[in-house]
Scaffold this motif. Sequence first.
Motif, short mmCIF file in Angstrom:
data_model
loop_
_atom_site.label_atom_id
_atom_site.label_comp_id
_atom_site.label_asym_id
_atom_site.label_seq_id
_atom_site.Cartn_x
_atom_site.Cartn_y
_atom_site.Cartn_z
N GLU A 115 -15.54 -7.88 -37.21
CA GLU A 115 -14.25 -8.68 -37.37
C GLU A 115 -13.01 -7.83 -36.92
OE1 GLU A 115 -13.72 -10.75 -40.83
OE2 GLU A 115 -15.70 -11.63 -40.66
N GLU A 116 -13.47 -6.32 -36.52
CA GLU A 116 -12.25 -5.66 -36.15
C GLU A 116 -11.89 -5.42 -34.66
OE1 GLU A 116 -11.75 -0.81 -36.59
OE2 GLU A 116 -12.45 -1.74 -38.49
N PHE A 117 -10.57 -5.61 -34.19
CA PHE A 117 -10.57 -5.65 -33.06
C PHE A 117 -10.57 -3.70 -32.16
CE2 PHE A 117 -7.55 -4.92 -29.13
CZ PHE A 117 -8.00 -6.10 -28.17
N ASP A 118 -11.47 -3.45 -31.41
CA ASP A 118 -11.64 -2.20 -31.41
C ASP A 118 -12.25 -2.04 -29.85
OD1 ASP A 118 -12.04 0.47 -31.18
OD2 ASP A 118 -13.77 0.66 -32.65
N PRO A 119 -11.19 -1.89 -28.91
CA PRO A 119 -11.82 -1.75 -27.54
C PRO A 119 -12.75 -0.67 -27.14
CG PRO A 119 -9.33 -2.09 -27.71
CD PRO A 119 -9.78 -1.83 -28.91
N GLU A 120 -12.58 0.65 -28.14
CA GLU A 120 -13.30 1.74 -27.78
C GLU A 120 -14.88 1.40 -27.84
OE1 GLU A 120 -12.24 4.92 -27.93
OE2 GLU A 120 -10.16 4.36 -28.15
N ARG A 121 -15.13 0.22 -28.31
CA ARG A 121 -16.62 -0.08 -28.38
C ARG A 121 -17.32 -0.49 -26.80
NH1 ARG A 121 -17.70 -3.46 -32.78
NH2 ARG A 121 -15.63 -3.95 -33.55
N PHE A 122 -16.08 -0.62 -26.02
CA PHE A 122 -16.71 -0.96 -24.70
C PHE A 122 -16.16 -0.07 -23.49
CE2 PHE A 122 -16.28 -5.20 -26.52
CZ PHE A 122 -17.89 -5.74 -26.14
N LEU A 123 -16.12 1.31 -24.20
CA LEU A 123 -15.84 2.53 -23.27
C LEU A 123 -17.15 3.32 -23.18
CD1 LEU A 123 -12.10 3.65 -24.35
CD2 LEU A 123 -12.81 2.50 -22.31
N GLY A 124 -16.96 3.93 -21.88
CA GLY A 124 -18.30 4.88 -21.59
C GLY A 124 -19.62 4.46 -21.51
N PRO A 125 -20.71 4.97 -21.29
CA PRO A 125 -21.85 4.54 -20.85
C PRO A 125 -22.34 3.77 -22.09
CG PRO A 125 -21.78 6.97 -20.81
CD PRO A 125 -20.37 6.37 -21.20
N GLU A 126 -22.16 4.16 -23.40
CA GLU A 126 -22.52 3.13 -24.46
C GLU A 126 -22.01 1.87 -24.35
OE1 GLU A 126 -22.44 4.99 -28.23
OE2 GLU A 126 -23.55 6.67 -27.55
N GLY A 127 -20.63 1.78 -24.30
CA GLY A 127 -19.79 0.65 -24.15
C GLY A 127 -20.37 -0.25 -23.03
N GLU A 128 -20.57 0.37 -21.81
CA GLU A 128 -21.32 -0.47 -20.68
C GLU A 128 -22.55 -1.36 -21.26
OE1 GLU A 128 -20.93 -2.06 -17.40
OE2 GLU A 128 -19.11 -0.78 -18.09
N ALA A 129 -23.48 -0.39 -22.08
CA ALA A 129 -24.75 -0.96 -22.44
C ALA A 129 -24.45 -2.03 -23.52
CB ALA A 129 -25.61 0.20 -23.02
N ARG A 130 -23.14 -2.17 -24.12
CA ARG A 130 -23.03 -2.97 -25.28
C ARG A 130 -22.50 -4.38 -24.59
NH1 ARG A 130 -20.04 1.07 -28.38
NH2 ARG A 130 -21.78 1.55 -29.47
#
Length: 532
Positions: free
Chosen positions: A439-454
């Motif tokens: 439920e948290e707004f956290d753009p970091e989760r879509f950064l970098g290679p891991e973010g791409e994979a998500r």
Amino acid sequence: FFVSPMRKLPGPWYTNLTGVERKYYAWRGLEHHYFLRMFAKHGPLVRVGPDKVGVGEVAMFRKMMGSYDLPKAQMYENFAIVGENIFTTRNTEFNKIRRRQIGPAFTAGYVRQMAPLLQTDGLDEVCRLFDAQIAAAEKQQQPGAVGKARGTTNTYYAFTMMATDIISSLAYGRRFGASDMLVRNVEAPPPPPPLSQEQTAQKEKPQEPAPQSEGYEDGETGQSVLESMIATMILMRLVAEIPLIHRVPRWILPSQLKMLYGVRDKFLAFSTRTATRYRERLTKGSEKSQAAAGARNDILSAYILAHDPETGATMSDQDVGSENTVLLAAGTDTTSNVMVSVVRYLLWNPHMMARVQRELRDVLPEREQVLTDPTAAPYLAAVIHETMRLRASTSGVWPRDAPRHAGITLGGYFIPPGTVLCGSIGGVHLNPETWERPEEFDPERFLGPEGEARKKNLVVFSAGVRICPGRHLAMLELTMVLSAVLRRYEFAPIDPPPAAADYFTDVDEICSITTGFRNPDRDCLVYVSRSD
Ligand code: HEM
């Protein structure tokens, strides 16, 4: 009843007997919340009625969307008041042919060629509106006042009107002029002084008819077309809620509904006529007009020239008209609501706003530059993805029938034929097994290679055989418009952010096919001023 495999599915006992609870939430425009609460309590596969099952987990969602063996549910027929088209059809062969026909209009390459139209007919218009709102504030500023003038804008209307102009430009060959209506409101001159007797007599003389705008007929104007479009959308939603309206003879209907049907007829006639005129220009006109029409890389010309490479089938003017009405419904608020939410999240998180602005100043050193490549501004791209995860404009449910003869097994449970699977995009995007702190707004989760994979766990555009064909266009529009407005303008909140950060209450949403803002006049008003 006692032997139905549905009884084994998780869910409240009473959903074996009735789906009235879901219907109640749907009627209140909160069906998406209902599903989220059911998933939280019973897990990502949950029975919500005697023949309805909610699906809120990415692998199950992809499986149910992955095959034509699970056709769109009957609900979609209720939208067919604008004819059978790619969206409303439940017919596999029809959909396959149509998707092959329209495919070329939506490839990433062709969409890139539409960027100039997105700029002139969308982005430039919304900037014109913000500039007018700022100029109006400057006029009212006291002489000697310090600091930049701040206009007031409603991001909901600004972006919705802009998105409507973009789709009308691409699908109808002309802007309906939705943004102009907003600009006119800002620039409206003060009411004229009362007329003298002589002037009144003069005014009552028959006036010359107003010149027709190019391409409109029978007294139509951009505004009247826009009004009939809105009435058609209202009728679509009404029929979706109360299908009976479309089943009874028209003469029985109350006069308001008859009126809506009349307007729908006019709008469909306009859509078909637009296709006919454009086809004439593309195929029959002088070489010069053919070249001018052909030079326009838009959806309308691609549809008119479309053919199915397998069967050779082309699209009639009526087909194109029906498809275009769907583009207006599917391609406007879906995109503009994401823009509104992006601005809201950034205003609630000033450090994120500052980071986006820093990034944009780096990639767009000149104020008037426009960005088309989202990878050039990865943080903004991450903000857009996180917004689409948390506040998907499609966070409701997208129903499919279980395979007619074989049923389907999902999450270890057998779902028998005759069941409707309600794929919940909101459920997939907030599933705690997939997302940390969902439920948290956290753009970091879509950064970098891991973010791409998500990103593979995002299904904002759905998945599988009926995935959104407009997704590249939507991403281009989001990138161009958000990068430009966040580079060129400063936004500031008028009201403080909601005190309690609760997913269900911090945004007052309404879900009726798409998910949007219940009270935009209250929630989407912000200050706007020019950046350097
Ligand atoms: C952020 C913006 C958008 C989102 C989130 C979105 C999302 C979706 C979703 C979830 C579906 C599947 C609906 C279903 O299963 O019934 C869909 C279908 C569709 N979308 Fe989009 N969409 C967006 C923008 C657009 C645009 C810009 C266009 C075109 C101008 C478009 C055209 C369509 C069409 C024609 C379909 C029907 C496809 C079919 O049933 O085979 N969408 N979209």
